[in-house]
Design a protein around this motif. Structure first.
Motif, PDB file in Angstrom:
ATOM      1  N   ASP A 269     -62.514   0.758  24.984  1.00 52.56           N
ATOM      2  CA  ASP A 269     -62.751  -0.449  24.190  1.00 52.56           C
ATOM      3  C   ASP A 269     -61.542  -1.369  24.066  1.00 52.56           C
ATOM      4  N   LYS A 290     -61.377  -8.711  10.035  1.00 54.25           N
ATOM      5  CA  LYS A 290     -62.164  -9.696  10.771  1.00 54.25           C
ATOM      6  C   LYS A 290     -62.839  -9.029  11.972  1.00 54.25           C
ATOM      7  N   PRO A 291     -63.980  -9.564  12.406  1.00 54.57           N
ATOM      8  CA  PRO A 291     -64.603  -9.057  13.645  1.00 54.57           C
ATOM      9  C   PRO A 291     -63.623  -9.169  14.798  1.00 54.57           C
ATOM     10  N   ARG A 292     -63.779  -8.292  15.789  1.00 59.36           N
ATOM     11  CA  ARG A 292     -62.853  -8.234  16.912  1.00 59.36           C
ATOM     12  C   ARG A 292     -63.585  -8.502  18.239  1.00 59.36           C
ATOM     13  N   PRO A 293     -63.787  -9.773  18.576  1.00 60.34           N
ATOM     14  CA  PRO A 293     -64.383 -10.077  19.880  1.00 60.34           C
ATOM     15  C   PRO A 293     -63.401  -9.742  21.001  1.00 60.34           C
ATOM     16  N   SER A 296     -59.284 -10.121  21.214  1.00 63.82           N
ATOM     17  CA  SER A 296     -58.560  -9.998  19.947  1.00 63.82           C
ATOM     18  C   SER A 296     -57.330  -9.112  20.143  1.00 63.82           C
ATOM     19  N   GLN A 317     -66.522  -6.082  22.384  1.00 63.64           N
ATOM     20  CA  GLN A 317     -66.739  -6.462  20.982  1.00 63.64           C
ATOM     21  C   GLN A 317     -66.653  -5.264  20.053  1.00 63.64           C
ATOM     22  N   LEU A 318     -65.857  -5.411  19.002  1.00 57.39           N
ATOM     23  CA  LEU A 318     -65.737  -4.391  17.967  1.00 57.39           C
ATOM     24  C   LEU A 318     -65.928  -5.046  16.600  1.00 57.39           C
ATOM     25  N   SER A 319     -66.362  -4.249  15.651  1.00 54.88           N
ATOM     26  CA  SER A 319     -66.579  -4.774  14.310  1.00 54.88           C
ATOM     27  C   SER A 319     -65.266  -4.818  13.527  1.00 54.88           C
ATOM     28  N   ALA A 320     -65.293  -5.459  12.383  1.00 56.02           N
ATOM     29  CA  ALA A 320     -64.111  -5.525  11.526  1.00 56.02           C
ATOM     30  C   ALA A 320     -63.768  -4.135  11.007  1.00 56.02           C
ATOM     31  N   ASP A 321     -62.477  -3.905  10.765  1.00 55.87           N
ATOM     32  CA  ASP A 321     -61.984  -2.624  10.263  1.00 55.87           C
ATOM     33  C   ASP A 321     -60.833  -2.932   9.305  1.00 55.87           C
TER      34      ASP A 321
END
Length: 354
Positions: A269, A290-293, A296, A317-321
Motif C-alpha cells: 500500500d 485526513k484521507p490518504r489518496p 499522500s 487509497q487509504l483511509s484516515a488514521d
C-alpha cells in the motif's frame, strides 16, 4: 537508448539546438525526424535536414529519418547512392512503405535501417534473409499515433514485441511529450493509447520494464524542464525524483523532503522510507487525520509508538488514521511514477515550484 524528435516543417531555431544539447547531456543519444513531405517546400527540408545532421554529428547523436522513396527523391537524394544520404548526417532510415525488401537489404549493408514493427511479416523476414540483409543493422520501430483512440493496446504490443525479439530485432517505441506538442491535433504522440497523457518518464519505464522495448523516443518536440530533471535523476543517478506540494496546516512537511530508499521488502500500500525511523527526530505531535489518496506523503506521529517518524508515500487509497499525519502530496502528474518505485529503489522528494 533514449531519443528525441525534431520535425522539419519549420526552420530550426537556436532554442531547438539548445534543447538537443540539454537532452544529450541528460543521456539521450538519438534524434528522430521525418521526410514525409505532403506539400512543403522540399528545398527547405533539405536545408533543414543538413543543419540537423550537422548538429547530430557534433553532439555524437544518431539521426534516424522516416522516409519514403518519393520523399527522398523530392530533396534530391536516392537509395542508389547511400553515401550521399549519410553525408547529410543521417545514420539510419526508417522505412515505412513503398520500398522493396531488396532495396532495404542493400541499404542495411551501409547504414542502420528500422522497419515498421507493426507491419513486418514472416514473408518480409524471409525475403530479407534471401537478399542477405545485415540483420545486425535492422531494427523494428513502432509508429506514434497522433489521433486519440488509435494507439496500440498493451497486450497486443507485448505479443508483437515478443515475436520481434525471437527474430532478433531491437524494438523501439514512442512516448508522449508534455511541453511542446506536435500539431495539428496537439494530442501527443505515443505508441500505446494508454500512455497518451501519461508522464513521459513513467511511460518510458513501462515500455522498458514491461513491454520488451530497448529504445524509447519522445514523440513530441519537447518535454518540460521538470521532466528533464526527472529523466536525468533516473538514468544518471538511479533515483526517482518526485515533486510534492505541502499539506495545508501541517508543521512537518520539511521532515519528509530529501532522499529516501524504498525498503527491500516493499509494502503493498505504501513506499516505506527505509531509514526514516532510525533518524533522530523530535516528538511528532498528532495532526488532524485526513484521507490518504495515492501520492499522500505521511509521517507517523507519537500515537504509533515506536513507529513514530516513519515516512511513507501512499500508492493506493487509504483511509484516515489518527496515528498518521498527512504532511504533503505528490503532485498529480507525478503519481504515475510511484508505480515504478520498486524494492530498494532510491527516490527523492522535492517541493514543487508551482
Amino acid at each position: 537508448m533514449l531519443g528525441v524528435s525534431v520535425f522539419l516543417g519549420e526552420d530550426l531555431s537556436e532554442e531547438t539546438k539548445d534543447y538537443l544539447v540539454t537532452m544529450k547531456n541528460i543521456g539521450f543519444k538519438g534524434i528522430f525526424s521525418s521526410l514525409h513531405i505532403p506539400e512543403d517546400d522540399s528545398t527547405q527540408y533539405l536545408k533543414r535536414l543538413i543543419t540537423l545532421g550537422e548538429w547530430s554529428k557534433k553532439l555524437g547523436m544518431e539521426l534516424m529519418v522516416d522516409i519514403s522513396g518519393s520523399a527522398l527523391t523530392k530533396i534530391g537524394l536516392s537509395f542508389d547512392d547511400p553515401a550521399e544520404i549519410t553525408a547529410t548526417g543521417i545514420t539510419g532510415l526508417r522505412i515505412d512503405y513503398g520500398i522493396s525488401n531488396r532495396v532495404i537489404a542493400d541499404l542495411s549493408k551501409v547504414m542502420k535501417i528500422s522497419l515498421n514493427a507493426s507491419t513486418i511479416t514472416d514473408k518480409d523476414v524471409a525475403e530479407l534473409r534471401a537478399a542477405e540483409a545485415d540483420f545486425q543493422q535492422l531494427e523494428a520501430w513502432h509508429n506514434y499515433y497522433p489521433r486519440p483512440e488509435t494507439g496500440l493496446a498493451k497486450v497486443d504490443f507485448i505479443a508483437k514485441n515478443s515475436w520481434l525479439k525471437q527474430l532478433g530485432f531491437r524494438v523501439m517505441a514512442f512516448v508522449p511529450g508534455n511541453a511542446e506538442l506536435r500539431g495539428p491535433l496537439f494530442e501527443s504522440l505515443p505508441t500505446l493509447e494508454k500512455q497518451r497523457h501519461m508522464h513521459p518518464l513513467a511511460a518510458t519505464l513501462e515500455l522498458l520494464r514491461d513491454c520488451l522495448v530497448e529504445d524509447v523516443y519522445i514523440g513530441d518536440p519537447k518535454i518540460d524542464d521538470k521532466t528533464q530533471r526527472q529523466f536525468e535523476a533516473y538514468f544518471n543517478k538511479d533515483h526517482l525524483l518526485l515533486f510534492a506540494a505541502p499539506e495545508k496546516d501541517s508543521a512537518y512537511t520539511q521532515a519528509v523532503l530529501g532522499h529516501h530508499q524504498n525498503r527491500w521488502d516493499p509494502a503493498r500500500d505504501v513506499l516505506r522510507s527505509a531509514d526514516a525511523r532510525f533518524k533522530k527526530i523530535s516528538t511528532v505531535l498528532p495532526e488532524d487525520p485526513k484521507p490518504r489518496p495515492k501520492g499522500s506523503i505521511t509521517l507517523d506521529n507519537q500515537l504509533y509508538g515506536r513507529y513514530m517518524g516513519e515516512i511513507q508515500v501512499v500508492v493506493r487509497q487509504l483511509s484516515a488514521d489518527e496515528k498518521v499525519n498527512v504532511v504533503a502530496q505528490i503532485i498529480p502528474e507525478d503519481t504515475s511514477l510511484l508505480d515504478w518505485c520498486t524494492a530498494g529503489q532510491q527516490f527523492e522528494i522535492q517541493l514543487s515550484e508551482n
